[in-house]
Every structure is written in C-alpha cells, then in structure tokens.
Design an enzyme around this catalytic site. Sequence first.
Site, PDB file in Angstrom:
ATOM      1  N   PRO A   1      -9.017   7.138  26.702  1.00  0.00           N
ATOM      2  CA  PRO A   1     -10.162   6.960  27.546  1.00  0.00           C
ATOM      3  C   PRO A   1     -11.482   7.168  26.807  1.00  0.00           C
ATOM      4  O   PRO A   1     -11.545   7.961  25.896  1.00  0.00           O
ATOM      5  CB  PRO A   1      -9.996   8.058  28.598  1.00  0.00           C
ATOM      6  CG  PRO A   1      -8.556   8.374  28.584  1.00  0.00           C
ATOM      7  CD  PRO A   1      -8.118   8.164  27.177  1.00  0.00           C
TER       8      PRO A   1
ATOM      9  N   ILE B   1     -10.875  14.929  23.793  1.00  0.00           N
ATOM     10  CA  ILE B   1     -11.652  15.194  22.575  1.00  0.00           C
ATOM     11  C   ILE B   1     -11.529  13.997  21.632  1.00  0.00           C
ATOM     12  O   ILE B   1     -10.452  13.699  21.122  1.00  0.00           O
ATOM     13  CB  ILE B   1     -11.255  16.557  21.956  1.00  0.00           C
ATOM     14  CG1 ILE B   1     -12.078  16.869  20.721  1.00  0.00           C
ATOM     15  CG2 ILE B   1      -9.764  16.667  21.710  1.00  0.00           C
ATOM     16  CD1 ILE B   1     -12.021  18.334  20.307  1.00  0.00           C
ATOM     17  N   GLU B   2     -12.649  13.305  21.461  1.00  0.00           N
ATOM     18  CA  GLU B   2     -12.646  12.061  20.687  1.00  0.00           C
ATOM     19  C   GLU B   2     -13.894  11.991  19.818  1.00  0.00           C
ATOM     20  O   GLU B   2     -14.818  12.786  19.933  1.00  0.00           O
ATOM     21  CB  GLU B   2     -12.655  10.847  21.631  1.00  0.00           C
ATOM     22  CG  GLU B   2     -11.496  10.809  22.596  1.00  0.00           C
ATOM     23  CD  GLU B   2     -11.348   9.461  23.265  1.00  0.00           C
ATOM     24  OE1 GLU B   2     -11.449   8.436  22.566  1.00  0.00           O
ATOM     25  OE2 GLU B   2     -11.125   9.421  24.476  1.00  0.00           O
ATOM     26  N   ALA B   3     -13.894  10.980  18.979  1.00  0.00           N
ATOM     27  CA  ALA B   3     -15.075  10.612  18.179  1.00  0.00           C
ATOM     28  C   ALA B   3     -15.623  11.846  17.441  1.00  0.00           C
ATOM     29  O   ALA B   3     -14.854  12.599  16.842  1.00  0.00           O
ATOM     30  CB  ALA B   3     -16.125   9.949  19.060  1.00  0.00           C
TER      31      ALA B   3
ATOM     32  N   HIS C   1     -10.298   5.407  20.536  1.00  0.00           N
ATOM     33  CA  HIS C   1      -9.344   5.735  21.580  1.00  0.00           C
ATOM     34  C   HIS C   1      -9.984   5.639  22.938  1.00  0.00           C
ATOM     35  O   HIS C   1     -11.074   6.103  23.149  1.00  0.00           O
ATOM     36  CB  HIS C   1      -8.846   7.168  21.418  1.00  0.00           C
ATOM     37  CG  HIS C   1      -8.330   7.449  20.060  1.00  0.00           C
ATOM     38  ND1 HIS C   1      -7.137   6.981  19.624  1.00  0.00           N
ATOM     39  CD2 HIS C   1      -8.876   8.131  19.040  1.00  0.00           C
ATOM     40  CE1 HIS C   1      -6.956   7.382  18.376  1.00  0.00           C
ATOM     41  NE2 HIS C   1      -7.995   8.065  17.998  1.00  0.00           N
TER      42      HIS C   1
END
Length: 460
Positions: A5, A279-281, A3
């Site tokens: 940003p 909140i990613e990865a 994803h």
Amino acid sequence: MKHRPGLRTSLSLAGAVCATIAAVAIPWQPAGAATSKYEAENATISQGTVATNHTGFSGSGFVDYTNATGSFVQWTVNVASAGSATLAIRYANGTTTNRPMTIAVNGSTVATTAFNGTGDWNTWATANVTATLNAGSNTVRATATTANGGPNVDFLNVTDGGSSGTPGMAVAPYEYFGWGNPQNPTTVMSQTGIRWFTLAFMLSDGTCAPAWDGDRPLTGGDDQAKINAIRNAGGDVIVSFGGFSGDKLGEHCSSASALAGAYQRVIDAYRLKAIDIDIEASEFSSGTVRQRVIDALKIVKNNNAGIKTIITLGVAPDGPDDTGKNLINRGAASGLNNDVWTIMPFDFGGHSGSMGQVTINASEGLKNALKSAYGYSDSTAYTRMGISSMNGKTDESDETVSTADFQTILGYAQQHHLARLTFWSVNRDRQCTGDLDADSCSGVSQSAFAFTRIFAQYTG
Ligand code: GCU
C-alpha cells in the site's frame, strides 16, 4: 522497488486495457465460528500471580489464584457480532476438592462453574460456559468463591456463534477514504461479510502531528463519520500509518517518545484496538527511523494494555531483504513484542512462478526471519505474521494477482493460522470501466468484491 500500500498518485499502466468480458462469479461461504485464545497471564489479575511451576501450559505461564476467596482473572475479549458464545477455561486442579468460580460477563454473573480435580497440577482440563456477548469488547471475569481460591488457569478460549459469518480483525482489507473512489464501507460489509478495515493512511501534517493523508482531521470529518458508521454496523478499524507516498510521522517526529505521542493521538481519537505501521520508502530505508519506529511501538505497547501492533513491510520474492531483516532484528533486540509482521509480496521487480506461489515463498522467508530474530518455533512464527497482497495488476507489468492466487494464499494462511490476511485494496476490488486507474480498479476481469469475498472466508 516500490510497494503498495501507499502509492497515492493515480498511476496509469502503459498499454493496460481492461477486458470487458463478463466476470465469473466467485462462489463463497461466509466464515464459520471463530475461536480466539486469551492467555490468563495477559489478563487483569487480582490476588493471583503468574506462575510457571508446572508443565503443559500455553503462552508464558498460568495464573495461580493464591488460595484467596475473591481472587479473579478478568479478560477483555472481542467478538465480531453479538450473540451466544462458548467460554472455555483451561485449568488444572491438583487437589480432589472442587474449586468453584463465578463467571461474570460484562459485570453480570452468568454461571457458577465447578473446577474439579484434574489428577495433578500438570494435567489440564477445560470448563465450558455459554454466555451472550456484545459485538465488540466484553469483559469475562472468573472469581474464586472458596478459601482454596480458584484452580490454576491457563487461558480462555472464546468461540463465537459465527452465525452471520464475520471474519474479525485478521481480515481487515485496506480501504482509503480520501481518494480512489471509495466504496461505502458499510456496503462492503454487507456485500462481503468482512467486519474490519485497515484505513490508509495516517501521515504527518508537516509536523509531528497526525492527519489523514497529511491533511484531513482526525475528528469531525468524513473519516470519523465513516468509522462511526462501520462501528454502528458491528465492525471496527485498524488505522495504518505510513505507506509509500507522503510525509511520514516516523521522519517528522524527532524522537521515539514524540512519535509514540503522535500514534497515541490517533489511538485516543478512535479508541483503537490495533495500529498498522506500513513502513516504506524513506521511513524504511533509514536505520535511525527504523529504530525510532520500533522504540515508539514499545512505548505504545506499554501505555495501551492489549493493543495490537502490526508492522507491514515490502519483501523480495524469497522474503524480507536485508533492510527488512534488520528491522525485524531491531524489533527483537529492542524487546518489542510486536503482534504481527505483515509482508507485501508484490512489486518485486522480477520474480518467477505464480504470484500465489511467490507469496508463499516470501512468507516462508518471513517465518525464517522471525524464527531467527525472536527464537520462535515455526507455529509461533506463523501466528505472528501476516500477508497483505495486492489484487489484480500490481505496479509491475509482469505481475497479476488473480483470484486463483488469492485462493492459494487463503489456503496457506488457513493451514498455518496466520495472524492477518489482507490486501491492497478494497477500492481496487472492481473491474475497470475504462483505462486502468490503479487506485480504484484491479485491471482484471472480475465481479465486484471478488477478492474481498475470498479473504472473507478466512477463519484464522
Ligand atoms: C500448589 C501448586 C500451585 C497451586 C496451589 C493451590 O502449591 O503448586 O500451582 O496454585 O497448590 O493450592 O492453588
């Protein structure tokens, strides 16, 4: 699934060649007057109490002035630009005696206003005052002048003049200053009408300490200079923590309180009114870290009156996936009164239909997840959610978000009064001059800032 940003590496989409045909200018109108509601029960209250013993109030209650001279409610309100504004106070007075109050703005009395009887305590009316507000933060205080106290007060609506067309915090596109050939933010403001930016990304410096992209200082550098320039031009910033790449504070801080402390350093450095946790990865995939982020935001909320918290997460075409739902459920179970849950409806790894329609489908999925976790009504759920799209070509070869898709998304946001309408990114809001550089151009034929100008029309 990945994803934006957050994908910070320069990424070249195989075979993507940017068209060089003339861009079609997108007509746009600046946003008109904007109204923001400020509940009395969330304001500073002196000699009054929050009550719920009558019907018809909005929010979680109203303020009972407890029949005391000098009792007051003081709101902190924000407008994008200086100028005349209407202050509308919703009140009930179940007696037949006027309960006049003085209305002070930034410490100076601007009016003594009548609050006459409304028939009974369940019947609400509105008293209007016109006042001049500064760009940014202002205080509005309503003080009882007689021994009866004030009326019961439900909320304050502030409608700014909108003469210069200035969408506020709800439209804060992502820009990154450390990479992706950033445009001068004050040029973006003057060319598009937007006033707020979401700045990416605040990361760990390798420890539980924040730094821009993991290595630039909070104060004294180019980032601070640009933030100062944005503010001097009447704008403001949300700082975004996280993203797809790099070291996340959620993982480098070992407890919720340590993580809240890292967030607090950034809030204090820039006196922020809002933070975004993108909140990613690995920060997203670990249940322990998800819970830490939720708990840290609770601490931030407790320690910073009025601060807005935004959580931004990736989604499937029909809404949050199981991990996303788990995050939302954890928020509700932990009592986190998060202001905005924003989805990134792209990089699906397979979808059908236009990106505009898929964005709506994913947003409806978010609405349902919020209703189920928090018990919200439809209308409350909509005002707690946001969309962060991606202009032009995304990281997936089967996805292009066109300006027509942005119009579709704008219409949906407007219909439901979403809390946030943003996108990744301003840096990409221009046509490529050569091969696609996904960090600094859109990969589609467009005029400069064509996408920003569409979302700049959002009036909330
Ligand atoms: C009643 C009423 C209150 C109100 C009060 C007043 O007690 O129930 O809501 O605040 O009168 O006189 O102010």
